[in-house]
Design a protein around this motif. Structure first.
Motif: not given
Length: 248
Positions: A60-65, A128-136, A140-143
């Motif tokens: 149910c999740a994309p590949p965790i890389t 401005e806070v409508r996106d998700f943290e998807v770094g895993v 591409s991390y939010v900070t």
């Protein structure tokens, strides 16, 4: 759980297959994600043992890389099944690794779209806070992440893992239950490989702490200069907590 063997044993204890649901059938297994692949591999193996003809596995999740850097000690990138030698591993290789006929991953854009549609009251969230943290999933991390941070993260993670394994080796030796690997660690110390595995140091010289352990001394050995800075036992390994360590 501390290692892969423990994880595999845990899966077998937690899950049981019903032969009548699998025998001579093509089955689709669904899980929330595939991280190291240990659980997925055991589940696929159990399905085949129960008589499944073909086994498909959907995540149910994309590949965790990539590593998680905001407080969840997910796994070292070297341990992630979707990560190999600094690159994303092919989905066909992941399927082969877990023993499935095919693996199906969620698409990241579709996942973000589905989560956006599921918001209860989107107007209450600032634009401005409508996106998700998807770094895993993409790195591409939010900070901002400083150059060299991930190397530092691996060093801290490795030091913590090495201490836990060494302590277990010491206890095994003290209780007369040590195997060859534990004896080698007690005699020579331990090191962390590039794959995140803790193994005995590959040299013949004995460290001072080794004699203290083998000879049954209760005095806590002094650590070498290279081990002076080590993480606390309950250290929260994330982007903001690298100051949480102790010096000896």
């Amino acid at each position: 759980m501390p290692n892969q063997n423990k994880r595999r044993q845990g899966v077998r204890r937690k899950l049981n297959s019903m032969d009548e649901k699998f025998k001579d059938r093509n089955v689709l297994l669904i899980d929330d994600s595939i991280v190291r692949g240990t659980t997925s591999r055991e589940i696929v193996s159990m399905a085949r043992d129960a008589g499944a003809k073909k086994v498909y596995f959907a995540s149910c999740a994309p590949p965790i890389t990539h590593a998680h850097i905001y407080g969840i000690d997910l796994a070292s990138p070297a341990e992630l099944i979707a990560h190999e030698n600094g690159q994303d591993r092919a989905i066909s290789e992941i399927a082969k690794h877990i023993g499935a006929d095919r693996v199906i991953f969620q698409d990241l854009d579709d996942l973000k779209a589905a989560c956006s549609e599921a918001e209860v009251s989107p107007r209450s969230i600032p634009p401005e806070v409508r996106d998700f943290e998807v770094g895993v999933f993409c790195g591409s991390y939010v900070t901002p992440v400083d150059e060299g941070y991930f190397k530092h993260l691996e060093e801290v993670r490795g030091a913590s893992k090495k201490l836990k394994v060494l302590e277990k080796a010491r206890q095994a030796v003290a209780n007369g239950l040590a195997g060859q690997k534990e004896l080698d660690m007690a005699a020579r110390g331990a090191e962390v490989t590039s794959l995140g595995e803790v193994v005995p140091v590959a040299h013949d010289g004995l460290r001072a702490e080794s004699h203290a352990i083998v000879n049954g001394s209760k005095k806590r050995p002094r650590h070498s200069q290279e081990e002076e800075t080590i993480p606390n036992d309950r250290m929260d390994i994330n982007l903001h907590n690298f100051g949480d360590y102790q010096d000896r």
